[in-house]
Write an enzyme that holds these catalytic residues in place. Structure first.
Site, short mmCIF file in Angstrom:
data_model
loop_
_atom_site.label_atom_id
_atom_site.label_comp_id
_atom_site.label_asym_id
_atom_site.label_seq_id
_atom_site.Cartn_x
_atom_site.Cartn_y
_atom_site.Cartn_z
N CYS A 146 -40.89 -25.04 26.74
CA CYS A 146 -41.00 -24.69 25.33
C CYS A 146 -42.32 -23.93 25.14
O CYS A 146 -43.32 -24.27 25.77
CB CYS A 146 -40.99 -25.95 24.47
N ILE A 147 -42.29 -22.93 24.28
CA ILE A 147 -43.51 -22.16 24.02
C ILE A 147 -43.57 -21.86 22.52
O ILE A 147 -42.57 -21.54 21.90
CB ILE A 147 -43.55 -20.86 24.85
N THR A 163 -46.40 -20.40 19.31
CA THR A 163 -47.66 -20.07 18.64
C THR A 163 -47.50 -20.49 17.19
O THR A 163 -46.53 -20.11 16.53
CB THR A 163 -47.95 -18.56 18.70
N GLN A 206 -49.97 -16.37 14.58
CA GLN A 206 -49.04 -15.39 15.14
C GLN A 206 -49.53 -13.97 14.87
O GLN A 206 -50.39 -13.74 14.04
CB GLN A 206 -47.64 -15.60 14.56
N ARG A 207 -48.98 -13.03 15.66
CA ARG A 207 -49.31 -11.60 15.56
C ARG A 207 -50.78 -11.32 15.91
O ARG A 207 -51.38 -10.39 15.38
CB ARG A 207 -48.96 -11.04 14.18
N GLY A 254 -49.26 -15.29 21.76
CA GLY A 254 -48.00 -15.57 22.44
C GLY A 254 -47.97 -14.96 23.82
O GLY A 254 -47.59 -15.62 24.80
N GLU A 261 -37.38 -21.49 30.47
CA GLU A 261 -36.10 -22.17 30.26
C GLU A 261 -35.33 -21.46 29.15
O GLU A 261 -35.91 -21.08 28.13
CB GLU A 261 -36.37 -23.63 29.88
N SER A 271 -35.68 -18.31 22.05
CA SER A 271 -35.55 -17.96 20.64
C SER A 271 -35.62 -16.44 20.50
O SER A 271 -36.00 -15.73 21.45
CB SER A 271 -36.67 -18.60 19.82
#
Length: 224
Positions: free
Chosen positions: A96-97, A99, A104-105, A109, A130, A134
């Site tokens: 799972c990853i 930010t 974000q941005r 990430g 995995e 998304s």
């Protein structure tokens, strides 16, 4: 109440793990899910607010969590993290990853993705996230794979898929899908061949000249 708590709380203001990387205001901590179970469960529950398909939150013992923090005078602020299985039959280097939205941005990430592959290089393993990813994860990974592979092929256009995998720790399937999307793979006598010309490199010159907003310095990673 918050100010009083800050003044009296004796807990360290960073994740309860081992710091494995520090550069300027960025730090990365490795947290073992079997040693800090409650902390990792809370982190997973928090992540479920932002990732629809995320299901891990109770059985964290078999996972390691790599937490990215931004440091300032108030302590360490969690900006994002990725988790991975301690033993993965399919060589997944990320389970799972995430930010967190307020960070974000800003290139964090891609920093997390880069760190996951740098750790795979140290372990001398080929890794892959995995799946399914998304929508935002797909965009981030495709961007990372594209930039890394094009920069390598720009230096040496004769590299094979196996050699690209060796130098980057990216799984062959991910390399092939990325090169196919870039129209860099042709089929010769039933075999896949990488075709790189100056015209193609010129087409992707903007990507080749793009640099990471937050570069990683592998020599600063302390990982056992």
């Amino acid at each position: 109440t918050y100010i009083n708590h800050r003044n009296t709380c004796n807990h360290p203001r960073h994740p309860p793990g081992t710091e494995i990387y520090r550069d300027k205001q960025f730090s990365m901590f490795e947290v073992d899910g079997s040693k800090e179970t409650l902390y990792c469960q809370c982190l997973c529950l928090l992540s479920k607010l932002f990732i629809d398909h995320k299901t891990l939150y109770y059985d964290v013992d078999s996972f390691l969590f790599y937490i990215l923090c931004i440091y300032d005078s108030c302590g360490y602020h969690i900006a994002g993290y990725f988790s991975k299985e301690k033993i993965s039959a399919e060589n997944h280097n990320v389970a799972c990853i995430l930010t967190f939205p307020q960070y974000q941005r800003q290139g964090l990430g891609k920093f997390l993705i880069s760190m996951s592959y740098e750790l795979s290089k140290i372990e001398q393993k080929v890794g892959s996230p995995e799946k399914p990813l998304s929508d935002l994860g797909k965009i981030s990974y495709r961007s990372y794979w594209t930039r890394v592979l094009l920069q390598l092929l720009n230096k040496n256009p004769n590299l094979s898929i196996e050699e690209l995998s060796y130098h980057t720790s990216i799984k062959k399937e991910d390399i092939i899908s990325t090169l196919q999307r870039l129209d860099l793979v042709t089929y010769m006598k039933g075999k896949q061949e990488i075709t790189v010309t100056s015209k193609i490199l010129q087409k992707y010159s903007q990507i080749l000249n793009k640099r990471s907003r937050i570069p990683i310095y592998p020599e600063k990673i302390i990982f056992v």
